[in-house]
Design a protein around this motif. Structure first.
Motif, PDB file in Angstrom:
ATOM      1  N   VAL A   1     -13.658 -39.263   9.233  1.00  0.00           N
ATOM      2  CA  VAL A   1     -14.053 -39.488   8.013  1.00  0.00           C
ATOM      3  C   VAL A   1     -15.679 -39.325   8.119  1.00  0.00           C
ATOM      4  O   VAL A   1     -16.151 -38.940   6.729  1.00  0.00           O
ATOM      5  CB  VAL A   1     -13.702 -40.981   7.811  1.00  0.00           C
ATOM      6  N   CYS A   2     -16.102 -39.627   9.176  1.00  0.00           N
ATOM      7  CA  CYS A   2     -17.764 -39.378   8.925  1.00  0.00           C
ATOM      8  C   CYS A   2     -18.105 -37.895   8.868  1.00  0.00           C
ATOM      9  O   CYS A   2     -19.381 -37.634   8.475  1.00  0.00           O
ATOM     10  CB  CYS A   2     -18.371 -40.081  10.216  1.00  0.00           C
ATOM     11  N   GLY A   3     -17.444 -36.944   9.576  1.00  0.00           N
ATOM     12  CA  GLY A   3     -17.607 -35.628   9.278  1.00  0.00           C
ATOM     13  C   GLY A   3     -18.691 -35.195  10.231  1.00  0.00           C
ATOM     14  O   GLY A   3     -19.140 -34.011   9.989  1.00  0.00           O
TER      15      GLY A   3
ATOM     16  N   ASN B   1     -18.788 -43.973   7.874  1.00  0.00           N
ATOM     17  CA  ASN B   1     -17.174 -44.250   7.782  1.00  0.00           C
ATOM     18  C   ASN B   1     -16.656 -44.860   6.599  1.00  0.00           C
ATOM     19  O   ASN B   1     -15.551 -45.179   6.376  1.00  0.00           O
ATOM     20  CB  ASN B   1     -16.782 -44.978   9.004  1.00  0.00           C
ATOM     21  N   LEU B   2     -17.436 -45.045   5.633  1.00  0.00           N
ATOM     22  CA  LEU B   2     -17.198 -45.559   4.303  1.00  0.00           C
ATOM     23  C   LEU B   2     -17.351 -44.421   3.269  1.00  0.00           C
ATOM     24  O   LEU B   2     -18.278 -43.509   3.491  1.00  0.00           O
ATOM     25  CB  LEU B   2     -18.027 -46.791   3.843  1.00  0.00           C
ATOM     26  N   ARG B   3     -16.788 -44.489   1.950  1.00  0.00           N
ATOM     27  CA  ARG B   3     -16.918 -43.698   1.077  1.00  0.00           C
ATOM     28  C   ARG B   3     -17.267 -44.106  -0.023  1.00  0.00           C
ATOM     29  O   ARG B   3     -16.660 -44.153  -1.128  1.00  0.00           O
ATOM     30  CB  ARG B   3     -15.775 -42.765   0.979  1.00  0.00           C
ATOM     31  N   CYS B   4     -18.475 -44.783  -0.246  1.00  0.00           N
ATOM     32  CA  CYS B   4     -18.646 -45.618  -1.258  1.00  0.00           C
ATOM     33  C   CYS B   4     -19.027 -44.946  -2.556  1.00  0.00           C
ATOM     34  O   CYS B   4     -19.966 -44.192  -2.496  1.00  0.00           O
ATOM     35  CB  CYS B   4     -20.031 -46.945  -0.934  1.00  0.00           C
TER      36      CYS B   4
ATOM     37  N   ALA C   1     -23.636 -46.142  13.965  1.00  0.00           N
ATOM     38  CA  ALA C   1     -22.363 -46.387  14.839  1.00  0.00           C
ATOM     39  C   ALA C   1     -21.556 -45.442  15.338  1.00  0.00           C
ATOM     40  O   ALA C   1     -21.160 -45.347  16.524  1.00  0.00           O
ATOM     41  CB  ALA C   1     -21.337 -47.349  14.046  1.00  0.00           C
ATOM     42  N   HIS C   2     -21.458 -44.146  14.465  1.00  0.00           N
ATOM     43  CA  HIS C   2     -20.587 -43.102  14.758  1.00  0.00           C
ATOM     44  C   HIS C   2     -21.340 -42.191  15.876  1.00  0.00           C
ATOM     45  O   HIS C   2     -20.727 -41.262  16.497  1.00  0.00           O
ATOM     46  CB  HIS C   2     -20.300 -42.387  13.667  1.00  0.00           C
TER      47      HIS C   2
END
Length: 289
Positions: A22-24, A59-62, A105-106
């Motif tokens: 998700v983070c890419g 990791n979010l897609r706001c 974090a990633h």
């Protein structure tokens, strides 16, 4: 690396050159800007600013993210752990009140390497709140200040706006773990030296979500435990739909402040509605990297 660092548990293969999940992002840190930042809460800024390092990927897609170019579009360049540590030193030499790591974090393995030796200023873990407890435990003793968002207490807006219906299921225990590590917040000469400051960004038309977030904080922490920052700076982004096409109204924000005070939350910050301006978003031009 098969990545399970965050609640997505996507198991993506991330290498030094290959991004995924998700983070890419690859496993090597990718950064978009490092510099003194004046627009954090006053207890983090000091005289010259917070020494802020903006990491790429999230990791979010706001859908409302003001940093979308770096969080979702990959703007940034790779840096080694050694260079990252140098950046910290350069920011401290410029008078940084803290080292403010934004969405790191990633890139945990490399960031941990940079924090093996203590810094003379607090390290701030500035995150979206969508974290795993077991990942956070690796940071114990290395991070002095946790600055998590508590974006949602309800699954519907969490899914609609960030693609994470389970957001609160992870954010709540994550924040409790952060508090376990730091204990009650500690200030020195107006500056936050250790502790947890929880941010909540109000979204237009989502008052019930804001109330539920405030309820959770009031139920789990006593006065003097944590700081709470109620933010009004939501800014409509291109393509915004529905309520997200407008700013938070004066009436909405006043009602939220009153509710927060009635719940006994007095330690923290509120914002002037003039904060909802695009000029408060820095230019991600790779400066300082």
């Amino acid at each position: 690396m098969i990545c399970t660092l965050c609640p997505r548990n996507c198991g993506a293969e991330r290498t030094e050159t290959k991004g995924g999940g998700v983070c890419g992002m690859p496993i090597v840190p990718v950064c978009a800007r490092a510099g003194l930042h004046l627009w954090e809460e006053p207890c983090l800024v000091g005289e010259h600013g917070a020494g802020t390092v903006f990491f790429s990927g999230c990791n979010l897609r706001c859908s409302f993210c003001q940093n979308k170019s770096i969080s979702q579009e990959g703007v940034g360049c790779p840096v080694t752990a050694a260079r990252l540590r140098e950046i910290y030193g350069e920011l401290i030499a410029q008078g940084a009140a803290c080292i403010d790591l934004v969405t790191p974090a990633h890139f945990l393995p490399a960031v941990l390497e940079t924090l093996e030796e203590p810094l003379p200023v607090p390290v701030v873990w500035n995150c979206g709140g969508y974290e795993k407890v077991e990942t956070l435990r690796l940071l114990e003793g290395k991070v002095q200040v946790y600055l998590p968002d508590l974006k949602y207490a309800l699954p519907e807006p969490a899914k609609k706006y960030s693609g994470a219906a389970d957001y609160f299921e992870w954010a709540a225990p994550a924040i409790l773990e952060m508090f376990r590590q730091t204990g009650p917040y500690r200030m020195e000469n107006g500056q936050l030296r250790s502790g947890v400051m929880i941010r909540h960004l109000m979204l237009p038309g989502e008052m019930e979500n804001t109330r539920r977030c405030i309820d959770w904080v009031a139920e789990h922490f006593r006065p003097g435990d944590v700081l709470f920052s109620l933010m009004s700076q939501y800014t409509p982004q291109p393509g915004a739909e529905g309520n997200l096409r407008r700013h938070v109204s004066r009436r909405e924000y006043a009602a939220a402040v009153e509710y927060m005070e009635n719940c006994g939350i007095v330690d923290g910050y509120t914002q002037e509605r003039t904060s909802a301006r695009e000029e408060y978003t820095p230019s991600f031009d790779l400066s300082g990297i």
